[in-house]
Each structure stands twice: as C-alpha cells, then as structure tokens.
Design a protein around this motif. Structure first.
Motif, short mmCIF file in Angstrom:
data_model
loop_
_atom_site.label_atom_id
_atom_site.label_comp_id
_atom_site.label_asym_id
_atom_site.label_seq_id
_atom_site.Cartn_x
_atom_site.Cartn_y
_atom_site.Cartn_z
N PHE A 260 0.86 -1.18 0.00
CA PHE A 260 0.00 0.00 0.00
C PHE A 260 0.90 1.23 0.00
O PHE A 260 1.76 1.39 0.87
N ILE A 261 0.71 2.08 -1.01
CA ILE A 261 1.50 3.32 -1.13
C ILE A 261 0.52 4.46 -0.90
O ILE A 261 -0.47 4.59 -1.62
N THR A 262 0.80 5.28 0.10
CA THR A 262 -0.24 6.19 0.59
C THR A 262 -0.37 7.50 -0.20
O THR A 262 -1.18 8.33 0.16
N ARG A 263 0.39 7.67 -1.26
CA ARG A 263 0.23 8.83 -2.14
C ARG A 263 1.03 8.56 -3.43
O ARG A 263 1.95 7.72 -3.44
N VAL A 264 0.73 9.30 -4.46
CA VAL A 264 1.51 9.14 -5.70
C VAL A 264 2.88 9.76 -5.45
O VAL A 264 3.00 10.94 -5.14
N ILE A 265 3.92 8.92 -5.56
CA ILE A 265 5.29 9.39 -5.33
C ILE A 265 5.97 9.54 -6.70
O ILE A 265 5.44 9.06 -7.71
N PRO A 266 7.13 10.21 -6.77
CA PRO A 266 7.79 10.35 -8.07
C PRO A 266 7.99 9.01 -8.78
O PRO A 266 8.27 7.98 -8.15
N GLU A 267 7.87 9.07 -10.09
CA GLU A 267 7.85 7.88 -10.94
C GLU A 267 9.08 6.98 -10.74
O GLU A 267 8.97 5.76 -10.79
N GLU A 268 10.24 7.62 -10.50
CA GLU A 268 11.46 6.81 -10.30
C GLU A 268 11.25 5.74 -9.24
O GLU A 268 11.75 4.62 -9.34
N GLY A 269 10.53 6.08 -8.19
CA GLY A 269 10.28 5.14 -7.10
C GLY A 269 9.23 4.12 -7.49
O GLY A 269 9.41 2.91 -7.30
N LEU A 270 8.14 4.60 -8.06
CA LEU A 270 7.05 3.68 -8.45
C LEU A 270 7.55 2.65 -9.46
O LEU A 270 7.18 1.48 -9.40
N ALA A 271 8.40 3.11 -10.39
CA ALA A 271 8.89 2.21 -11.45
C ALA A 271 9.61 1.01 -10.85
O ALA A 271 9.52 -0.11 -11.38
N LEU A 272 10.32 1.22 -9.76
CA LEU A 272 11.06 0.12 -9.13
C LEU A 272 10.11 -0.93 -8.54
O LEU A 272 10.49 -2.08 -8.33
N LEU A 273 8.90 -0.48 -8.21
CA LEU A 273 7.98 -1.37 -7.49
C LEU A 273 7.00 -2.09 -8.41
O LEU A 273 6.47 -3.15 -8.05
N ARG A 274 6.77 -1.53 -9.62
CA ARG A 274 5.68 -2.04 -10.47
C ARG A 274 5.79 -3.53 -10.78
O ARG A 274 4.82 -4.25 -10.66
N ASP A 275 6.98 -3.99 -11.17
CA ASP A 275 7.11 -5.39 -11.55
C ASP A 275 7.12 -6.31 -10.35
O ASP A 275 6.60 -7.42 -10.37
#
Ligand code: GLV
Length: 327
Positions: free
Chosen positions: A7-22
């Motif tokens: 659970f990610i409690t807000r939209v964070i910069p894409e660099e971080g999200l990209a690491l988690l997507r896969d």
C-alpha cells in the motif's frame, strides 16, 4: 509466485514507483490528501509492505490490525509519525530516507533565513498590491545576513549543511546539541548551551528531530531569551515550537520575525493568527521539495520497501536492532 502486496499512501515520483511495479502488486492511494486514518488502517491490514509519508499516523492500533505487514518504508528522513517502538517490539523494520535531502533542505533553510531577513515576501506583496510609489530611504528595511550570528539548534547532517552555507556569508556560527559535535569545529562553529545560543544569535535555525525532549523546545521562556531583532527559522518539525508563545513573541516584539516551513498543526488552518502577521513567513513543508531530491527520496523508499519484502536488511533502517535480533 504471487507478488507481495504493497500500500503506497500517495503518488510518489515515478522513479520510485517504477522500481515497485514489476515486483509488487501495488495499491496506490491517488488522492492529493492523505488517506483518512480508518482507510489507512484497513488498506495497511491487507498489505505485506507499506510505503508511507510523514502525514500518515502509523500507531500501535494500526500495526495490530496489520499482522501481514513485513516492512514500513517512510519517504522522509523524519519519522515521528510512526510508533517505532511498537514496530521494533514486533520485529517490523522501518525505513527512511536520510542523506539525500540534506543539501536541498539546507538550501531551503537558508532561503527562508534570507527571505525573512530581507522581508522578501512582504516586499513582494507590497509591489503586487500597487503600493510601490517611489524609492524609499526607509522602505522595508531588513536585517543584514553577512557578519551576523547564526545559532543552529541540532548539529546533525542538515545543521552542518546550513553551517557550510553560513560560512559563505561570513556569519559567526554557534550551535547546540546534546553534546559537542566533532565536525562543528571544522566548520568554525562554537558550542553553546541552549540559553546562551538563544541570547547571542541574530538568527536561530532549528534542525532537531521531534521527540519528547524537543517538543516545545522553543517555548515562551526560550523566546524571551532571544533578541528583539532575532529571526527564528523552523525547517524541523512544527511542535518543536510552541505556536501560541510564538504568536505572543511576534506580536509583542520579543523577536523580530519567524520563517516556518513546518507548523503545528499541519496544514496550518487558514484562520491561524500566524498567517495574518507580516513578520511570520509560512510555507507548506517544502524544504526537501526539489525535483531531483524528491526523486531520490522515492527511489530510496522503494529500495527500503523491496529489501524488507525480501526479508533482507533495509539499506536505511530506523530500527536496525530488528535485524541484529534475527541473526
Ligand atoms: C521532511 O520533513 C522529512 O522528514 O523528510
């Protein structure tokens, strides 16, 4: 294999999200405002990992309702919103993002210092309001920064980075902390007990974490020790300053001005009396808010989260003792 749920409690910069997507099944809270506590509790209860922000209250009740949680990763260096002892008691690692925001935060503390000293927001309001009629010999006089005395409360990473900037302005630098800090001497900063620092400084800048010891460290008595020409800068945490006492000090001429990146509460309600004062500069907790730094913070938070999900030591743990215990 099923991917861990986070659970990610807000939209964070894409660099971080990209690491988690896969690697993860992401439950992302997309609102601008934080999830209300009951929703945060419910969504955390369904997660293996939680990536949270300083505006999310992570308390013992939330942890109890979330037995699946294996890691909490906060995208911030401060973590006073998290009950770390409750996490440690159950062996739950907590991560944070130290170091990457030091210089950006110090830049901003210095920007606030300069803006308050030279009354920049007030002058800008004056010009915009169409009040600029001529060059005025006594118009909007401020305080000199060069050669002035800066008192740094909390000589950790950010306090030291502020001291480095102050050297460029030929400031005299004083600091206080729980004990003398070896690096301070190299920066030409002299140790003072808190009371002497308050009495001697033209600018007082706060760089301590919020703990029971630092809650209302700057109270009515501390403010009464400051010079009537002094300026207080807070980029640490709002509750380090007693805001009622601050209002009295600003309106009663005990100190000249304050510049606050952090307030108590946050956000400061629009009818807060502090917002009506020309000698109080308030901005919405943005000291680390540069594009590059927020990107680095997001990556660091994602890396902490992934390590925790893999059962590994977090690269930047708040409670490393949970790993030592596992051995
Ligand atoms: C911001 O205030 C942080 O703690 O990172």
């Amino acid at each position: 294999m099923t991917r861990p749920r986070v659970f990610i409690t807000r939209v964070i910069p894409e660099e971080g999200l990209a690491l988690l997507r896969d690697a993860c099944a992401i439950d992302l809270w997309e609102d601008e405002l934080p999830p209300p506590y009951d929703i945060l509790q419910r969504r955390a209860a369904e997660a293996d990992g939680l990536l949270c922000l300083l505006s999310d209250r992570i308390d013992a009740a939330l942890l109890e309702a979330a037995p699946r949680l294996r890691v909490i990763s906060q995208m911030a260096v401060g973590y006073d919103n998290i009950d770390v002892s409750a996490c440690t008691a159950r062996g739950l690692p907590v991560g944070h993002t130290p170091g990457v925001l030091t210089e950006t935060t110090a830049d901003f503390a210095f920007a606030l210092l300069m803006a308050a000293a030279r009354r920049i927001p007030e002058a800008e309001r004056y010009a915009r309001a169409g009040r600029w009629k001529t060059w005025g010999p006594t118009l909007l006089l401020g305080r000199d920064i060069y050669g002035a005395t800066l008192g740094i409360i909390g000589m950790g990473r950010i306090g030291q980075a502020v001291a480095r900037r102050a050297r460029g302005f030929a400031m005299r630098i004083l600091y206080t902390d729980r004990a003398e800090v070896p690096e301070a001497a190299i920066l030409g900063a002299e140790y003072r007990p808190l009371e002497s620092l308050l009495a001697e400084s033209d600018f007082v800048s706060l760089h301590v974490p919020l703990t029971p010891e630092t809650f209302h460290l700057i109270d009515a008595r501390a403010l009464s020790l400051m010079r009537p020409t002094a300026i207080l800068i807070n980029t640490a945490r709002g509750p380090v300053v007693d805001h009622t006492a601050l209002y009295e000090a600003l309106t009663g001429g005990q100190i000249a001005a304050a510049a606050l990146d952090v307030t108590d509460p946050e956000p400061l309600p629009p009818d807060s009396p502090l917002l009506a004062l020309d000698n109080c500069l308030v901005v919405p907790h943005i000291a680390s808010a540069s594009v590059a730094t927020r990107g680095r913070m997001a990556v660091m938070a994602a890396e902490n989260l992934l390590a925790g999900l893999r059962g590994e030591r977090l690269p930047h743990p708040v409670n490393p003792e949970v790993f030592d215990r596992r051995r």
